[in-house]
Design a protein around this motif. Structure first.
Motif: not given
Length: 249
Positions: A139-141
């Motif tokens: 995930r990037t968040d």
């Protein structure tokens, strides 16, 4: 068309969620036998198993024996379709949207199983925890440390409460399944998700319990905590930007 396609896909998955909700707590296979009427045992044909549409066409009754079909079945299908749309609308066409849709779907299934049976299956709870930890790597968040911290913050306080009631008061103040559920919630949404689950979930649970308390004039009744924890986390996650201002003005 994107929203329509996602809604249809979500409703189809919702039909499968109904299978999980009914069969998992009963220890039945989710693969076989094929879908059948619980009243007469008749196999449900494919044209009577179309999400939402079949329920409307059959007017909520089995084609073979005319037994009533619970309104819950189309409601779960509808909820799943709306969750698919919500995930896409909020997180776009992204890996995060997929993660949140799976997360919300698991919370839906777990909540209804808990509501019916006061059980939270390990296959979903621990599978969800593994899902949260693994997907955090992509995930990037969200990071793996966020996921791990959320799981620990979710599980440890609930484990201590559970242990206190079992060891000291010789009773279960909450189920051990709730401990695992909080670990699962924290692994996907982090510490904020845990806080929302506890704070908002407690408010929702209290709003549900108060009329029962006033009506019966006693506290001798059991309420599954899982659905309210899940609802609190869901509301907090969806409206995080607005609620965060309230908690951190």
């Amino acid at each position: 068309m994107d929203y329509l396609a996602l809604f249809v896909l979500g409703c189809i998955l919702g039909s499968f969620y109904n299978v999980l909700i009914y069969r998992l707590p009963r220890g039945k296979s989710i693969v076989k036998p094929p879908s059948h009427c619980p009243a007469c045992g008749s196999k449900i044909r494919w044209y009577d198993n179309i999400p939402l549409i079949s329920y409307i066409v059959l007017r909520g009754r089995c084609r073979s024996c005319s037994a009533s079909i619970s309104i819950r079945y189309p409601l779960v299908e509808l909820s799943s379709g709306l969750l698919a749309i919500l995930s896409y609308a909020k997180w776009g066409f992204s890996f995060e949207a997929l993660v949140m849709f799976v997360f919300f779907s698991l919370l839906l299934v777990l909540s209804l199983i808990d509501w019916d049976t006061f059980l939270l299956p390990d296959s979903l709870n621990l599978g969800g925890l593994a899902f949260g930890l693994i997907t955090s790597l992509f995930r990037t968040d969200f990071s793996f440390l966020d996921s791990l911290a959320g799981a620990l913050v979710g599980a440890v306080p609930f484990f201590l409460i559970y242990t206190f009631y079992v060891k000291v008061r010789k009773m279960e103040g909450l189920g051990f399944g709730d401990v695992k559920l909080m670990a699962f919630i924290g692994s996907v949404t982090g510490i904020w998700g845990v806080l929302y689950a506890v704070l908002l979930g407690s408010i929702f649970g209290l709003l549900y319990a108060l009329p029962i308390i006033f009506k019966n004039r006693n506290l001798s009744f059991a309420v599954p905590y899982g659905p309210f924890l899940s609802l609190g986390c869901f509301v907090g996650t969806v409206f995080h930007e607005h609620l965060r201002v309230i908690f951190l003005p």
